[in-house]
Design a protein around this motif. Structure first.
Motif, mmCIF file in Angstrom:
data_model
loop_
_atom_site.group_PDB
_atom_site.id
_atom_site.type_symbol
_atom_site.label_atom_id
_atom_site.label_comp_id
_atom_site.label_asym_id
_atom_site.label_seq_id
_atom_site.Cartn_x
_atom_site.Cartn_y
_atom_site.Cartn_z
ATOM 1 N N CYS A 26 0.822 -1.215 0.000
ATOM 2 C CA CYS A 26 0.000 0.000 0.000
ATOM 3 C C CYS A 26 0.857 1.266 0.000
ATOM 4 N N ARG A 27 1.937 1.277 0.736
ATOM 5 C CA ARG A 27 2.730 2.503 0.868
ATOM 6 C C ARG A 27 3.507 2.827 -0.402
ATOM 7 N N LYS A 28 4.115 1.820 -1.025
ATOM 8 C CA LYS A 28 4.955 2.076 -2.191
ATOM 9 C C LYS A 28 4.176 2.012 -3.506
ATOM 10 N N LEU A 29 3.116 1.193 -3.547
ATOM 11 C CA LEU A 29 2.358 1.032 -4.788
ATOM 12 C C LEU A 29 1.075 1.841 -4.789
ATOM 13 N N ASP A 30 0.764 2.484 -3.656
ATOM 14 C CA ASP A 30 -0.424 3.329 -3.552
ATOM 15 C C ASP A 30 -1.706 2.532 -3.811
ATOM 16 N N LEU A 31 -1.717 1.250 -3.429
ATOM 17 C CA LEU A 31 -2.923 0.438 -3.599
ATOM 18 C C LEU A 31 -3.928 0.771 -2.504
ATOM 19 N N GLN A 32 -5.185 0.817 -2.871
ATOM 20 C CA GLN A 32 -6.257 1.090 -1.925
ATOM 21 C C GLN A 32 -6.716 -0.205 -1.284
ATOM 22 N N ASP A 33 -6.734 -0.237 0.045
ATOM 23 C CA ASP A 33 -7.136 -1.435 0.782
ATOM 24 C C ASP A 33 -8.639 -1.410 1.021
ATOM 25 N N THR A 34 -9.342 -2.310 0.343
ATOM 26 C CA THR A 34 -10.787 -2.437 0.500
ATOM 27 C C THR A 34 -11.063 -3.680 1.332
ATOM 28 N N THR A 35 -11.521 -3.515 2.530
ATOM 29 C CA THR A 35 -11.748 -4.672 3.391
ATOM 30 C C THR A 35 -12.857 -4.371 4.389
ATOM 31 N N ARG A 36 -13.300 -5.422 5.022
ATOM 32 C CA ARG A 36 -14.285 -5.388 6.095
ATOM 33 C C ARG A 36 -13.891 -6.483 7.086
ATOM 34 N N PRO A 37 -14.365 -6.446 8.305
ATOM 35 C CA PRO A 37 -14.105 -7.585 9.210
ATOM 36 C C PRO A 37 -14.680 -8.876 8.613
ATOM 37 N N THR A 38 -13.846 -9.898 8.514
ATOM 38 C CA THR A 38 -14.261 -11.153 7.887
ATOM 39 C C THR A 38 -14.046 -12.378 8.783
ATOM 40 N N TYR A 39 -13.374 -12.198 9.923
ATOM 41 C CA TYR A 39 -13.021 -13.377 10.732
ATOM 42 C C TYR A 39 -13.249 -13.091 12.216
ATOM 43 N N PRO A 40 -13.842 -14.054 12.943
ATOM 44 C CA PRO A 40 -14.493 -15.271 12.444
ATOM 45 C C PRO A 40 -15.864 -14.947 11.865
ATOM 46 N N SER A 41 -16.354 -15.793 10.987
ATOM 47 C CA SER A 41 -17.565 -15.478 10.240
ATOM 48 C C SER A 41 -18.784 -15.311 11.139
ATOM 49 N N TRP A 42 -18.815 -16.016 12.292
ATOM 50 C CA TRP A 42 -19.984 -15.951 13.169
ATOM 51 C C TRP A 42 -19.971 -14.698 14.058
ATOM 52 N N ASN A 43 -18.820 -14.012 14.134
ATOM 53 C CA ASN A 43 -18.722 -12.761 14.899
ATOM 54 C C ASN A 43 -17.522 -11.974 14.367
ATOM 55 N N PRO A 44 -17.626 -11.400 13.176
ATOM 56 C CA PRO A 44 -16.447 -10.818 12.517
ATOM 57 C C PRO A 44 -15.809 -9.689 13.331
ATOM 58 N N VAL A 90 -13.365 2.495 -6.561
ATOM 59 C CA VAL A 90 -14.224 1.544 -5.856
ATOM 60 C C VAL A 90 -15.562 2.211 -5.562
ATOM 61 N N VAL A 91 -16.640 1.598 -6.025
ATOM 62 C CA VAL A 91 -17.970 2.181 -5.835
ATOM 63 C C VAL A 91 -18.747 1.489 -4.717
ATOM 64 N N ARG A 92 -18.424 0.237 -4.419
ATOM 65 C CA ARG A 92 -19.043 -0.431 -3.279
ATOM 66 C C ARG A 92 -18.228 -1.658 -2.912
ATOM 67 N N CYS A 93 -18.354 -2.053 -1.661
ATOM 68 C CA CYS A 93 -17.701 -3.280 -1.200
ATOM 69 C C CYS A 93 -18.506 -3.833 -0.033
ATOM 70 N N GLY A 94 -18.299 -5.112 0.248
ATOM 71 C CA GLY A 94 -19.034 -5.731 1.338
ATOM 72 C C GLY A 94 -18.624 -7.174 1.524
ATOM 73 N N THR A 95 -19.372 -7.881 2.336
ATOM 74 C CA THR A 95 -19.082 -9.277 2.642
ATOM 75 C C THR A 95 -20.268 -10.149 2.251
ATOM 76 N N PHE A 96 -20.005 -11.455 2.135
ATOM 77 C CA PHE A 96 -21.083 -12.416 1.911
ATOM 78 C C PHE A 96 -20.844 -13.644 2.764
ATOM 79 N N GLN A 97 -21.923 -14.318 3.117
ATOM 80 C CA GLN A 97 -21.888 -15.432 4.062
ATOM 81 C C GLN A 97 -21.779 -16.758 3.329
ATOM 82 N N GLY A 98 -20.970 -17.664 3.886
ATOM 83 C CA GLY A 98 -20.912 -19.036 3.419
ATOM 84 C C GLY A 98 -20.845 -19.952 4.629
ATOM 85 N N ASN A 99 -20.289 -21.138 4.455
ATOM 86 C CA ASN A 99 -20.137 -22.067 5.569
ATOM 87 C C ASN A 99 -18.733 -22.059 6.151
ATOM 88 N N SER A 100 -17.882 -21.174 5.658
ATOM 89 C CA SER A 100 -16.498 -21.115 6.108
ATOM 90 C C SER A 100 -16.381 -20.370 7.435
#
Length: 242
Positions: free
Chosen positions: A188-206, A221-231
């Motif tokens: 992120c610092r040298k390549l100026d990449l934008q970090d798009t993230t949300r709490p993902t772990y653990p899935s039952w209480n991120p 980036v216009v939107r971001c989010g999470t989705f639920q699975g069995n992981s």
């Protein structure tokens, strides 16, 4: 044009069918039983969870190495004909890998990326990339290690991305980084990449943002989010304007 990218740690297809599948994995690891070539119900469910995100580029972590060919067949049947993969190997017989899959149009070139310490028990689960020629972009899927391995792996990955960027490619990196503080790293610092993230772990209480999508500054980036699975991880997606 909107591009949707998603990343999902499948937990090796064990979640939801944990006892049977995990028991069989251990029997294989310690040479008591042969590893089945066909996907387990848990792995099939995990792949369908990921496909449900309806991403143009899909990054999948913790695919048992013996199931990578079968997983690619499932992805192709769901509209993802372009794939690249990489896996790690250590002294155990059971290992996992990473798959990146794309349904974007145009020519695709597969790239395998070898990071330091991958073949150790703390080495993560492989890194692979696709050149998306029509978009003039390079999409990287990665599953980094943890503890003492991450700094050198991130530095190596940053060097690869810097080379591709100098050659005119726009950079996307997605996967399970096993750390939350990517903004202070060279990616992120040298390549100026934008970090798009949300709490993902653990899935039952991120609580922790272990999964990330890093976007080139040329992508909005216009939107971001999470989705639920069995992981034990939530899936993560981002939509960006190209």
């Amino acid at each position: 044009m909107l591009l949707r990218i998603a990343t999902y740690n499948t937990q090796a297809g064990l979640a939801g069918f944990a006892f049977r599948d995990l028991w069989n994995a251990y029997l294989y690891t310690f040479r008591i039983k042969s590893f089945p070539r066909e996907l387990s119900p848990g792995m099939e469910r995990a792949l369908l969870d990921a496909v449900s995100a309806d991403a143009d580029v899909l990054c999948l972590n913790e695919i048992p190495t013996h199931w990578i060919p079968a997983a690619k067949e499932v992805l192709a049947s769901k509209g993802y004909p372009h794939t690249a993969s990489s896996s790690t190997h250590n002294w155990l017989r059971w290992s996992v890998g990473t798959i990146i899959a794309s349904k974007t149009r145009g020519f695709h070139q597969e790239i395998q990326i070898r990071l330091p310490h991958e073949n150790t028990l703390a080495g993560g689960g492989g890194t692979a990339a696709l050149h998306l020629k029509q978009l003039r972009a390079v999409a990287v899927a990665t599953h980094l290690g943890w503890g003492w391995t991450t700094s050198s792996q991130i530095a190596h990955l940053a060097t690869f991305c810097a080379f591709e960027k100098e050659a005119g490619g726009k950079i996307l990196v997605a996967g399970d980084f096993n750390r939350a503080d990517l903004k202070v790293t060279p990616l992120c610092r040298k390549l100026d990449l934008q970090d798009t993230t949300r709490p993902t772990y653990p899935s039952w209480n991120p609580q922790r943002s272990l999964d990330h999508i890093l976007c080139d500054p040329n992508f909005e980036v216009v939107r971001c989010g999470t989705f639920q699975g069995n992981s034990d991880h939530l899936g993560l997606y981002a939509e960006m304007e190209i």
